[in-house]
Write an enzyme that holds these catalytic residues in place. Structure first.
Site, PDB file in Angstrom:
ATOM      1  N   ASN A   1      11.337   1.688   2.144  1.00  0.00           N
ATOM      2  CA  ASN A   1      10.145   1.810   2.971  1.00  0.00           C
ATOM      3  C   ASN A   1      10.293   2.957   3.951  1.00  0.00           C
ATOM      4  OD1 ASN A   1       7.579   0.285   3.138  1.00  0.00           O
ATOM      5  ND2 ASN A   1       8.103   0.233   5.327  1.00  0.00           N
TER       6      ASN A   1
ATOM      7  N   ALA B   1       0.808  -1.226   0.000  1.00  0.00           N
ATOM      8  CA  ALA B   1       0.000   0.000   0.000  1.00  0.00           C
ATOM      9  C   ALA B   1       0.841   1.277   0.000  1.00  0.00           C
ATOM     10  CB  ALA B   1      -0.927  -0.015   1.210  1.00  0.00           C
TER      11      ALA B   1
ATOM     12  N   THR C   1       5.726  -1.591   1.857  1.00  0.00           N
ATOM     13  CA  THR C   1       4.947  -2.635   2.529  1.00  0.00           C
ATOM     14  C   THR C   1       5.521  -2.902   3.912  1.00  0.00           C
ATOM     15  OG1 THR C   1       4.220  -4.951   2.470  1.00  0.00           O
ATOM     16  CG2 THR C   1       6.274  -4.430   1.318  1.00  0.00           C
TER      17      THR C   1
ATOM     18  N   CYS D   1     -23.808 -17.152 -10.884  1.00  0.00           N
ATOM     19  CA  CYS D   1     -23.612 -17.638 -12.276  1.00  0.00           C
ATOM     20  C   CYS D   1     -22.223 -17.339 -12.806  1.00  0.00           C
ATOM     21  CB  CYS D   1     -24.666 -16.981 -13.187  1.00  0.00           C
ATOM     22  SG  CYS D   1     -24.342 -15.228 -13.520  1.00  0.00           S
TER      23      CYS D   1
ATOM     24  N   PHE E   1      -2.550   1.092   5.184  1.00  0.00           N
ATOM     25  CA  PHE E   1      -3.360   0.468   6.248  1.00  0.00           C
ATOM     26  C   PHE E   1      -2.786   0.744   7.634  1.00  0.00           C
ATOM     27  CE2 PHE E   1      -6.153  -1.739   3.468  1.00  0.00           C
ATOM     28  CZ  PHE E   1      -5.416  -2.032   2.328  1.00  0.00           C
ATOM     29  N   ARG E   2      -1.435   0.550   7.763  1.00  0.00           N
ATOM     30  CA  ARG E   2      -0.870   0.506   9.127  1.00  0.00           C
ATOM     31  C   ARG E   2      -0.016   1.711   9.497  1.00  0.00           C
ATOM     32  NH1 ARG E   2      -1.223  -4.272   6.719  1.00  0.00           N
ATOM     33  NH2 ARG E   2      -2.540  -5.831   7.726  1.00  0.00           N
TER      34      ARG E   2
ATOM     35  N   HIS F   1      -3.542 -10.060  -3.951  1.00  0.00           N
ATOM     36  CA  HIS F   1      -4.812  -9.892  -3.228  1.00  0.00           C
ATOM     37  C   HIS F   1      -5.962  -9.507  -4.148  1.00  0.00           C
ATOM     38  CE1 HIS F   1      -2.276  -9.183   0.639  1.00  0.00           C
ATOM     39  NE2 HIS F   1      -2.370 -10.456   0.319  1.00  0.00           N
TER      40      HIS F   1
HETATM   41  N1  APR Z   1       7.109   5.297   0.356  1.00  0.00           N
HETATM   42  C1  APR Z   1       7.648   4.238   1.010  1.00  0.00           C
HETATM   43  N2  APR Z   1       7.013   3.574   2.007  1.00  0.00           N
HETATM   44  C2  APR Z   1       5.781   4.027   2.343  1.00  0.00           C
HETATM   45  C3  APR Z   1       5.160   5.134   1.720  1.00  0.00           C
HETATM   46  C4  APR Z   1       5.877   5.771   0.685  1.00  0.00           C
HETATM   47  N3  APR Z   1       5.384   6.823   0.015  1.00  0.00           N
HETATM   48  N4  APR Z   1       3.935   5.315   2.295  1.00  0.00           N
HETATM   49  C5  APR Z   1       3.805   4.369   3.245  1.00  0.00           C
HETATM   50  N5  APR Z   1       4.913   3.602   3.271  1.00  0.00           N
HETATM   51  C6  APR Z   1       5.163   2.402   4.075  1.00  0.00           C
HETATM   52  C7  APR Z   1       4.714   2.481   5.505  1.00  0.00           C
HETATM   53  O1  APR Z   1       5.796   2.914   6.326  1.00  0.00           O
HETATM   54  C8  APR Z   1       4.335   1.030   5.812  1.00  0.00           C
HETATM   55  O2  APR Z   1       5.426   0.310   6.369  1.00  0.00           O
HETATM   56  O3  APR Z   1       4.392   1.386   3.467  1.00  0.00           O
HETATM   57  C9  APR Z   1       4.015   0.424   4.439  1.00  0.00           C
HETATM   58  C10 APR Z   1       2.542   0.117   4.252  1.00  0.00           C
HETATM   59  O4  APR Z   1       2.245  -0.959   5.100  1.00  0.00           O
HETATM   60  P1  APR Z   1       0.725  -1.423   5.272  1.00  0.00           P
HETATM   61  O5  APR Z   1      -0.121  -0.233   5.511  1.00  0.00           O
HETATM   62  O6  APR Z   1       0.741  -2.549   6.275  1.00  0.00           O
HETATM   63  O7  APR Z   1       0.318  -1.987   3.837  1.00  0.00           O
HETATM   64  P2  APR Z   1       0.683  -3.404   3.228  1.00  0.00           P
HETATM   65  O8  APR Z   1       2.040  -3.862   3.690  1.00  0.00           O
HETATM   66  O9  APR Z   1       0.471  -3.313   1.777  1.00  0.00           O
HETATM   67  O10 APR Z   1      -0.456  -4.364   3.867  1.00  0.00           O
HETATM   68  C11 APR Z   1      -0.487  -5.681   3.399  1.00  0.00           C
HETATM   69  O11 APR Z   1      -2.549  -6.011   4.590  1.00  0.00           O
HETATM   70  O12 APR Z   1      -4.706  -5.507   5.202  1.00  0.00           O
HETATM   71  C12 APR Z   1      -3.925  -6.189   4.320  1.00  0.00           C
HETATM   72  O13 APR Z   1      -4.725  -6.825   2.224  1.00  0.00           O
HETATM   73  C13 APR Z   1      -4.188  -5.738   2.917  1.00  0.00           C
HETATM   74  O14 APR Z   1      -2.665  -5.855   1.057  1.00  0.00           O
HETATM   75  C14 APR Z   1      -2.810  -5.398   2.391  1.00  0.00           C
HETATM   76  C15 APR Z   1      -1.905  -6.148   3.342  1.00  0.00           C
HETATM   77 ZN    ZN Z   2     -25.432 -14.072 -11.985  1.00  0.00          ZN
END
Ligand code: APR
Ligand code: ZN
Length: 241
Positions: free
Chosen positions: A214, A23, A191, A133, A34-35, A122
């Site tokens: 990250n 994300a 992530t 259907c 998300f986090r 995902h």
């Molecule tokens: N550049 C670099 N890193 C970033 C940026 C950015 N612009 N913006 C946010 N981040 C980092 C944050 O520091 C965080 O560690 O991206 C990470 C996002 O982590 P999450 O919010 O946990 O997202 P993700 O790792 O994709 O979550 C995995 O959890 O809920 C499920 O299905 C959902 O696919 C998702 C999965």
């Molecule tokens: Zn249908």
């Protein structure tokens, strides 16, 4: 050597690059992750968002599921455009240097930026289907079918996204593991690497050039040859392609 120069050297030396993202790749397109502290999972709701985005909640509280899903997941992507991270990855693929983008995101921004081999662990908000259907519906068609979308056959239309309690698609898993195990350079970005089985796929990487880009630290930083704590769009935007 500074981190961008090191990343540039790794990329110049590689021809089978794989990118694994989450994300954080889309936050520079205006979509909350998300986090992070301002992420979706830190907002107050009647139910925990990870409960809402689950298979059992979808079945037992369908109306509340769609209310949250449409408002918090689909709506924020409606005006979002790919950012520099997406476009640089698409360019690397077009140059024949990047073999796959593996993403946990469901927003379709990698494809919108021109990436062709995108493995969506995902699923995608852009693919929807009737549970009775099997008829397929685009996002626009699904949105036109009301708050709880139903097919003309009467069946419920659901998004082709992997909800909690649901398995990932076997073919996607096989392709992702194959891509990672044959990569010469694995770049992980935007992530938290906290959701399995997705995060576990990194262990199939057999090379010695794991790069993590990250904002926050991750549990794979200690295994990385290079870690860059910065905004991934800004970081990739500094590369000479
Ligand atoms: N550049 C670099 N890193 C970033 C940026 C950015 N612009 N913006 C946010 N981040 C980092 C944050 O520091 C965080 O560690 O991206 C990470 C996002 O982590 P999450 O919010 O946990 O997202 P993700 O790792 O994709 O979550 C995995 O959890 O809920 C499920 O299905 C959902 O696919 C998702 C999965
Ligand atoms: Zn249908």
């Amino acid at each position: 050597m500074d981190t961008i120069a090191q990343l540039q050297q790794y990329i110049d030396q590689s021809s089978r690059i794989v990118f694994f993202g989450g994300a954080g790749v889309s936050t520079e397109s205006g979509i909350k992750d998300f986090r992070s502290v301002d992420g979706l999972y830190h907002m107050k709701y009647k139910y925990n968002p990870e409960t809402i985005l689950s298979h059992s909640f979808f079945l037992n509280h369908t109306e509340e599921f769609f209310e949250f899903y449409m408002d918090k997941i689909v709506q924020p992507t409606q005006n979002a455009a790919p950012n520099t991270a997406h476009t640089v990855l698409a360019q690397l693929e077009a140059q024949g240097k990047l073999s796959a983008v593996i993403t946990q995101n469901i927003d379709g921004l990698h494809q919108m930026a021109g990436s062709r081999n995108v493995l969506e662990l995902h699923g995608s908000i852009h693919r929807n289907y009737c549970m009775k259907c099997g008829a397929k519906y685009s996002l626009a068609e699904t949105l036109a079918h009301g708050d709880i979308p139903h097919c003309k056959c009467g069946g419920l239309i659901r998004p082709d996204v992997v909800l909690y309690e649901e398995p990932l698609n076997d073919t996607i898993i096989t392709k992702a593991i194959h891509a990672i195990s044959s990569a010469d350079l694995l770049i992980v970005g935007g992530t938290s690497l906290t959701v399995y089985p997705a995060a576990g796929f990194l262990d199939f990487y057999q090379g010695n050039k794991l790069v993590v880009i990250n904002l926050d630290n991750t549990s794979y930083d200690s295994k990385a040859a290079l870690t860059i704590n910065g905004k991934i769009g800004e970081v990739l935007g500094q590369l000479a392609l």
